[in-house]
Enzyme design. Sequence first.
Site, PDB file in Angstrom:
ATOM      1  N   TRP A   1     -14.262  51.064 -37.898  1.00  0.00           N
ATOM      2  CA  TRP A   1     -13.669  50.144 -38.734  1.00  0.00           C
ATOM      3  C   TRP A   1     -13.112  48.670 -37.971  1.00  0.00           C
ATOM      4  CZ3 TRP A   1      -9.686  53.304 -41.732  1.00  0.00           C
ATOM      5  CH2 TRP A   1     -10.301  54.213 -42.835  1.00  0.00           C
TER       6      TRP A   1
ATOM      7  N   GLU B   1      -8.869  48.042 -56.625  1.00  0.00           N
ATOM      8  CA  GLU B   1      -9.412  48.028 -55.373  1.00  0.00           C
ATOM      9  C   GLU B   1     -10.689  46.857 -55.325  1.00  0.00           C
ATOM     10  OE1 GLU B   1      -9.649  51.907 -53.567  1.00  0.00           O
ATOM     11  OE2 GLU B   1     -10.513  51.085 -51.584  1.00  0.00           O
ATOM     12  N   ARG B   2     -10.106  45.967 -54.276  1.00  0.00           N
ATOM     13  CA  ARG B   2     -11.017  44.907 -53.941  1.00  0.00           C
ATOM     14  C   ARG B   2     -11.386  44.069 -55.468  1.00  0.00           C
ATOM     15  NH1 ARG B   2      -9.767  45.777 -49.038  1.00  0.00           N
ATOM     16  NH2 ARG B   2     -10.580  47.799 -48.169  1.00  0.00           N
TER      17      ARG B   2
ATOM     18  N   GLU C   1     -26.666  50.489 -55.375  1.00  0.00           N
ATOM     19  CA  GLU C   1     -25.169  49.923 -55.587  1.00  0.00           C
ATOM     20  C   GLU C   1     -25.102  48.620 -55.009  1.00  0.00           C
ATOM     21  OE1 GLU C   1     -22.137  52.516 -55.078  1.00  0.00           O
ATOM     22  OE2 GLU C   1     -20.975  51.165 -54.268  1.00  0.00           O
TER      23      GLU C   1
ATOM     24  N   GLU D   1     -14.625  58.281 -45.970  1.00  0.00           N
ATOM     25  CA  GLU D   1     -13.197  57.651 -46.271  1.00  0.00           C
ATOM     26  C   GLU D   1     -12.352  58.528 -46.864  1.00  0.00           C
ATOM     27  OE1 GLU D   1     -14.198  53.850 -47.908  1.00  0.00           O
ATOM     28  OE2 GLU D   1     -15.091  53.115 -46.131  1.00  0.00           O
TER      29      GLU D   1
ATOM     30  N   ASN E   1     -12.535  56.080 -55.666  1.00  0.00           N
ATOM     31  CA  ASN E   1     -11.375  56.731 -54.946  1.00  0.00           C
ATOM     32  C   ASN E   1     -10.558  57.126 -56.053  1.00  0.00           C
ATOM     33  OD1 ASN E   1     -12.374  55.947 -52.150  1.00  0.00           O
ATOM     34  ND2 ASN E   1     -11.219  54.122 -52.367  1.00  0.00           N
TER      35      ASN E   1
ATOM     36  N   GLU F   1     -15.710  41.133 -51.973  1.00  0.00           N
ATOM     37  CA  GLU F   1     -14.978  41.673 -50.795  1.00  0.00           C
ATOM     38  C   GLU F   1     -14.933  41.032 -49.575  1.00  0.00           C
ATOM     39  OE1 GLU F   1     -15.244  45.861 -50.355  1.00  0.00           O
ATOM     40  OE2 GLU F   1     -13.861  46.071 -48.463  1.00  0.00           O
TER      41      GLU F   1
ATOM     42  N   ARG G   1     -22.855  59.459 -54.525  1.00  0.00           N
ATOM     43  CA  ARG G   1     -22.889  58.102 -53.594  1.00  0.00           C
ATOM     44  C   ARG G   1     -23.422  58.480 -52.275  1.00  0.00           C
ATOM     45  NH1 ARG G   1     -18.167  54.777 -52.903  1.00  0.00           N
ATOM     46  NH2 ARG G   1     -19.096  52.959 -53.106  1.00  0.00           N
TER      47      ARG G   1
ATOM     48  N   ASP H   1     -21.916  48.017 -45.593  1.00  0.00           N
ATOM     49  CA  ASP H   1     -20.823  47.923 -46.307  1.00  0.00           C
ATOM     50  C   ASP H   1     -20.755  46.527 -47.180  1.00  0.00           C
ATOM     51  OD1 ASP H   1     -18.815  48.585 -48.057  1.00  0.00           O
ATOM     52  OD2 ASP H   1     -17.515  48.518 -46.802  1.00  0.00           O
TER      53      ASP H   1
ATOM     54  N   LYS I   1     -17.685  59.935 -55.056  1.00  0.00           N
ATOM     55  CA  LYS I   1     -17.550  59.647 -53.613  1.00  0.00           C
ATOM     56  C   LYS I   1     -17.060  60.691 -53.092  1.00  0.00           C
ATOM     57  CE  LYS I   1     -15.163  56.219 -50.580  1.00  0.00           C
ATOM     58  NZ  LYS I   1     -14.262  55.206 -50.485  1.00  0.00           N
TER      59      LYS I   1
ATOM     60  N   HIS J   1     -19.178  42.587 -40.236  1.00  0.00           N
ATOM     61  CA  HIS J   1     -17.923  43.192 -40.231  1.00  0.00           C
ATOM     62  C   HIS J   1     -16.991  42.591 -39.323  1.00  0.00           C
ATOM     63  CE1 HIS J   1     -15.264  46.163 -41.768  1.00  0.00           C
ATOM     64  NE2 HIS J   1     -16.087  46.801 -41.972  1.00  0.00           N
TER      65      HIS J   1
END
Length: 731
Positions: A557, A181-182, A401, A305, A224, A407, A338, A379, A301, A535
């Site tokens: 989002w 992911e990413r 973090e 999400e 995730n 990303e 997190r 983010d 996590k 974003h």
Amino acid sequence: MKLLPLVLAAAFGMLSAAQAEDGYQLWLRYQPLEKPALAGYRGVGTEVVSASHSATAKVTADELVRGLSGLLAKRIAAGDSIRTGGAVLFGTPTNSPTIASLKLPLENLGPEGYVIRSLTVKGKKITVIAGNSDIGALYGAFRFLKVIQTRAPADHLDIVSAPAVKLRLLDHWDNLDGTIERGYAGASIFNWWTLPEHVSPRLVDYARANASIGINGAVVINVNASALILTRDYIAKVAAIADTLRPYGIKVYLSARFSAPIEIGRLPTADPLDPAVRAWWKNKADEIYHAIPDFGGFLVKANSEGQPGPQDYGRSHADGANMLADALAPHGGVVMWRAFVYSHEVPDDRIKQAYSEFKPFDGKFRDNVIVQVKNGPLDFQPREPFSALFGATPATNTGLEVQITKEYLGFNTHLVYLGPLWQEVMQSDTYAKGPSSTVAKVIDGSLFGSKLTLMAGVSNIGADRNWCGSIFDQANWYAFGRLAWDPNASAGDIANDWVKLTFNNNPALTKPVVGLMMGSREIAVDYMTPLGLAHQMGTSGHYGPGPWVDDAGRPDWNPVYYARADRSGIGFDRTATGSNAVAQYFPAVADKFSKLETTPENLLLWFHHVPWSYRVASGRTLWDELVSRYTDGEAKVHAMAGTWAKLKPLIDAERFDVTADDLTIQERDAKLWRDASIAYFQSVSGLPLPAGMKAPAHSLSYYKALSWPYAPGQGGPGRKILPPPEDDTQH
Ligand code: GCV
């Protein structure tokens, strides 16, 4: 350790295989020094000596032999006693009587610090590399090699160093199916299918690279998380990875899926207060430690999400974290919980939610829990203010973090050095205990006396031959390790070291390349999200501009949620007249961010909704300034490509060419960002372009119709694939 046969660097696969400059060797290239420089290192001698027999001592000797024989282009032997004048002696006071007799200042350096001294012992010139543990000596060995790699004098060394942060971790967002992911550097380096029988030798080079910059832990799967990783077969696979990394001082950690007791334990609930659930986790921890005695712990996590968590059962984050902490505590493990939590069901500014959720639980977490906070409240954007959680929870271990993988900063094809971004965060003053209460002091524990400290970086590593998807993205991995070791280190010094190690020491090269790197983040901010915007990226893949997007499934989002552009102005009012996010900061910071005049211009639209006609520092109106920033960003990428082109004679063809191609992609993308953003915001502001500014190349509808269904790093089935729009070039 017996005297080994003489070993030449060329005997090592890594060096010989990578004679082609494909980037595999990272910053550990150990290429022979030029003749004039060699003369300065005559005193280093031809022997590497240690009395320790541990696996770590073995890899330390190997590294020193490999490094010195490569750099000094001569035969270096490893043994357990000094036989000739000119030797490198490494070890600890416990395993080396010579080191014990030297009474080096090791007392305050902890298990990972080191001392490097040039000395004469019984008439013989030696370089001593000493730690309180073999791992400390390993770190010292890498540092010593760096001295020679960067052509610094090595005959009167007196270096003392210890890490300021205890846990310096890479968080891999790698999935069990090999995708990341990413991730923009190919598939995962962890081949779960062939483990545990086959461990890729590449993991040894991964461990070497990490150890060389002080990284001491890796979370090997995505936050995730799949609960499968906690099953017996996968624990055996993780154990094989742990065995490979252990000699290099690297512990493995796992992301833990909160609902695992249901999914693999067949319990009806994952409620953290349920005795059967608590017992399940305790047994699971025992099982893991049986296979991996030095297992690091869990990263979680939860309730973020769509991930499961304690709130699914009406319990708090503290309840969830403490349950896992209790399971790990008997084995010395930690929980990294997190703080990246937000919900579209909460009718509040998304960036306020982590603080609102965690601040009330200050002091309620166990000692072996550390709350892991992203650098900014949103983010990993090109620019955000520091998260208000830093400094706000004095009775809670708080870790930082950051995202090494880019990303939101151009993936692997944009040259963006993240050192300045991280340094900006570290040096931000929270005012938690008055002036000089920097984020760095929260992270290293000195502000509140925290014992458990952490800096985690979302890894940018994949199976690409060059590890990171580009040569310059290696600098971000490197800088992460260096800053985690010393959060007050300078991004410029780190860049300078990296360029020397990665390319060469020629000032005609190092100066312009460091210049490129140091300016690169600000340039990316300008062509993507200037003046505090955030974003504005396209949905899902986060590639390319999407400032018009208002249908992303959840309000928080959508880029329009963040820019809030309308006919009157642009920006998110986070002062008392708006979401009042400013109130989460300590008063000195809140005051500064509350007023338009005292808000730094680079965060203007983060905190304020500003009229298009507002005059900024340059004297231009906000609208004109916005257009100029986008335009400048694009122009500066063009200039970066020009600077790089001039360096061609000083760089090997392979690394020069691939970077030149990346810069061409970056120029294309910067133009797209500039044109699409201006086209959209002009449709909102209704204002003319400032005099002399080029109009966007296409209509707004063209940009809106663009999509990048195969942008890397997303994965997942069922994504809608749209055809590209017809070309409608306007000039
Ligand atoms: C691992 C962002 C990313 C997600 C990531 C998430 C997180 O939202 O887009 O891919 O998920 O952050 O940090 O958990």
